[in-house]
Design a protein around this motif. Sequence first.
Motif, mmCIF file in Angstrom:
data_model
loop_
_atom_site.group_PDB
_atom_site.id
_atom_site.type_symbol
_atom_site.label_atom_id
_atom_site.label_comp_id
_atom_site.label_asym_id
_atom_site.label_seq_id
_atom_site.Cartn_x
_atom_site.Cartn_y
_atom_site.Cartn_z
ATOM 1 N N ASP A 515 0.814 -1.218 0.000
ATOM 2 C CA ASP A 515 0.000 0.000 0.000
ATOM 3 C C ASP A 515 0.846 1.265 0.000
ATOM 4 N N ARG A 516 2.090 1.184 0.474
ATOM 5 C CA ARG A 516 2.943 2.374 0.528
ATOM 6 C C ARG A 516 4.094 2.327 -0.475
ATOM 7 N N ASP A 517 4.063 1.345 -1.345
ATOM 8 C CA ASP A 517 5.106 1.238 -2.359
ATOM 9 C C ASP A 517 4.805 2.148 -3.537
ATOM 10 N N ASP A 518 5.825 2.372 -4.350
ATOM 11 C CA ASP A 518 5.628 3.087 -5.602
ATOM 12 C C ASP A 518 4.504 2.378 -6.358
ATOM 13 N N PRO A 519 3.471 3.102 -6.786
ATOM 14 C CA PRO A 519 2.334 2.451 -7.445
ATOM 15 C C PRO A 519 2.698 1.752 -8.743
ATOM 16 N N SER A 520 3.878 2.059 -9.304
ATOM 17 C CA SER A 520 4.320 1.388 -10.533
ATOM 18 C C SER A 520 5.083 0.104 -10.249
ATOM 19 N N SER A 521 5.438 -0.132 -8.983
ATOM 20 C CA SER A 521 6.209 -1.317 -8.621
ATOM 21 C C SER A 521 5.317 -2.556 -8.625
ATOM 22 N N VAL A 525 1.347 -2.374 -7.697
ATOM 23 C CA VAL A 525 0.293 -2.822 -8.615
ATOM 24 C C VAL A 525 -0.530 -3.934 -7.981
ATOM 25 N N CYS A 526 0.163 -4.892 -7.338
ATOM 26 C CA CYS A 526 -0.547 -6.019 -6.727
ATOM 27 C C CYS A 526 -1.474 -5.556 -5.602
ATOM 28 N N PHE A 527 -1.034 -4.572 -4.818
ATOM 29 C CA PHE A 527 -1.914 -4.067 -3.770
ATOM 30 C C PHE A 527 -3.150 -3.403 -4.364
ATOM 31 N N SER A 528 -2.960 -2.619 -5.412
ATOM 32 C CA SER A 528 -4.113 -1.924 -6.005
ATOM 33 C C SER A 528 -5.144 -2.920 -6.515
ATOM 34 N N LEU A 529 -4.685 -4.054 -7.037
ATOM 35 C CA LEU A 529 -5.617 -5.071 -7.534
ATOM 36 C C LEU A 529 -6.416 -5.686 -6.392
ATOM 37 N N VAL A 530 -5.740 -5.999 -5.280
ATOM 38 C CA VAL A 530 -6.443 -6.555 -4.125
ATOM 39 C C VAL A 530 -7.380 -5.503 -3.527
ATOM 40 N N GLY A 531 -6.875 -4.272 -3.402
ATOM 41 C CA GLY A 531 -7.690 -3.203 -2.837
ATOM 42 C C GLY A 531 -8.951 -2.954 -3.639
ATOM 43 N N ASN A 532 -8.825 -2.937 -4.962
ATOM 44 C CA ASN A 532 -9.996 -2.720 -5.819
ATOM 45 C C ASN A 532 -10.996 -3.861 -5.680
ATOM 46 N N ARG A 547 -11.566 -9.205 7.690
ATOM 47 C CA ARG A 547 -10.675 -8.105 8.054
ATOM 48 C C ARG A 547 -9.439 -8.146 7.169
ATOM 49 N N VAL A 548 -9.016 -6.976 6.733
ATOM 50 C CA VAL A 548 -7.850 -6.859 5.863
ATOM 51 C C VAL A 548 -6.695 -6.281 6.676
ATOM 52 N N TRP A 549 -5.572 -7.009 6.686
ATOM 53 C CA TRP A 549 -4.386 -6.593 7.439
ATOM 54 C C TRP A 549 -3.240 -6.303 6.475
ATOM 55 N N LEU A 550 -2.585 -5.182 6.692
ATOM 56 C CA LEU A 550 -1.451 -4.772 5.866
ATOM 57 C C LEU A 550 -0.149 -5.179 6.544
ATOM 58 N N TYR A 551 0.683 -5.928 5.833
ATOM 59 C CA TYR A 551 2.020 -6.200 6.358
ATOM 60 C C TYR A 551 3.040 -5.392 5.566
ATOM 61 N N HIS A 552 4.262 -5.357 6.053
ATOM 62 C CA HIS A 552 5.232 -4.407 5.520
ATOM 63 C C HIS A 552 6.453 -5.092 4.929
ATOM 64 N N GLY A 553 6.956 -4.508 3.859
ATOM 65 C CA GLY A 553 8.178 -5.005 3.262
ATOM 66 C C GLY A 553 9.388 -4.542 4.046
#
Length: 636
Positions: A515-521, A525-532, A547-553
Amino acid sequence: MHTSESQQRERIRTEIFADADAASRQLAGEIAALIRERAAAGKGVVLGLATGSTPVRLYRELIRMHREEGLSFKNVITFNLDEYYGLTRDHPESYWRFMHEQLFNHIDLPAAQINLPNGTLPRGEVFGSCRAYEDKIAAAGGLDLQVLGIGRTGHIGFNEPGSTRESRTRLVTLDGLTRRDAARDFLGEANVPRHAITMGVGTILDARRIVLLAWGESKAGVLAQAVEAAPVDTLPASFLQGHPNVRFYIDGSAASALTRMRHPWLVGPVAWTPEMARRAVVWLSHTVGRPVLKLLDEDYSEHGMADLLTEQGSVYDLNIRIFNELQHTITGWPGGKPGADDTHRPERAEPASKRVVVFSPEPSHDMLGMGGTLRRLVDQGHQVTVVYQTSGNLAVPDADALMATDFVSDLAGCFPGEAGPAEAFARVVRGELLEKSAFVGDSAQVRRLKGLVRRGEARASIKLCGLAEKAVRFIDLPFYEEGRYRQFKPGAADREAIARLLAEVRPHQIFVTGDRDDPSSVAGVCFSLVGNACVGFAGDDWFSDCRVWLYHGVETPCDAAEIDMAVPVSPRELSQKTQAIFPHRSQRGHSAVASGLREPWQQAEKQNRDLATTYDALGLADYEAIEAFRRWMPGA
């Protein structure tokens, strides 16, 4: 330079947009208005352009405006910032090719009005060519608008740390971090050129207007320094402070380290929401070096937070409340503790056995970000499905693929006279790998083999985590298989694949990253697909119980103040996590973070231990390591 109280520490006018697309539309609109205004007056426009993933959205919007709104570029002259030295124009990673693929081939800009540094000249001719490039810019009337990105070293163009304010177009040696960041584009760090030709800082500062674009949390720290700290030659972007007409257009993640975003109470009045109070108290504890329960009235008053006490009660009551909030984030039951009172627990107790989907953008993200928690979920009886969204084949070095072909050939040699399709496939791929140059893109067959390498690593890793192979899904999203770094274009097939999987599993928990990565990475892209997909399911009964949980790179650590669930990791579990990361051999030494650590397991281990140290300093229990999660609400 600041225009409001909250921006008083900012030495460069910085505008924060909802996302990268909104910022790109804004700048594209400004460029279009300039082009049309000049065309109406019979004049031209001189644009300085940047490369890399950051301006891709800008270029796509300009192409759209050309096709749908009739925006013409016939009166435009362009000068690109830089070019790798030693790459031919047809090289997949040359900036000449990048600009043509991303912009020039799709608009009506005359070829004679396109200018890029020449990276193919003999060394003895480079200096003269750079001087000629400067002269050509001057002859065109100078740059009307220069578009910039910013690198993690603070470079603009390829002006690395140490570049002077007066530097002009020249040949430069690339910083080690810059080369490591480009390693995936070049299929390995060894293939990244060591030199480049770049406009100098002085050349950039001569532009009449400058706009710098930045997306993603990995740029936040260096961007904040460039905007708020005094100019220094170790951070070339900071020299932009001296320009009379410069703007930074950034997204929320890139803005996250600015004082007005991270510590707004230091620059003006704030609305003391519970979330803001928690963030401020955690910061204060770190700043004064005292646990939360030992913070004093004078600590608050001496650090600009007396109004927090006035609004929210005594220091004792405030300290206790924040301490309890932090304590309630800690749980050894990431899927919820069956039969327990879950009033103050991050996860609900029921159902006792949950259906859990863990999305991993590429194989290894899951282990690096939440390997300890993943094992807990399995051990505690939850039905876990790990979904590898892409094959990860773009990140496999040729040497690892050759090793795989050798293994297949050696295995076939154990059965003389029985060579089959597998050996034939390996022989063909091996021939392609041996014949291609280091810079040539992979064929479909080579990418297929490299994808199998990543699959094998993922299977070995997941078994060490206690998961059965049937619990793993490899969905190989088309945007990745059909694209390459910096040029991903997700489409309907990608969205449908994610939605179909979620509709099938109907999970109680979703774990996702990016969710906090460059949207082109890849992760972005993968987060935007899940989020949508989650937004699309928001009205369904099953999703209301999910419930949706965000983990971090490893490059986007979580601030303790924003954690909703902290899962302690024991020394044994941390060792097990490390062991589960080891099978991802093709990714070793593939990245670098600010700490300088190269191995992924080192980065993950340090991140988890650092967070445990932070919790200990706040006065909470002293754990070996902690994995952190934030809860995400679709549409929030």
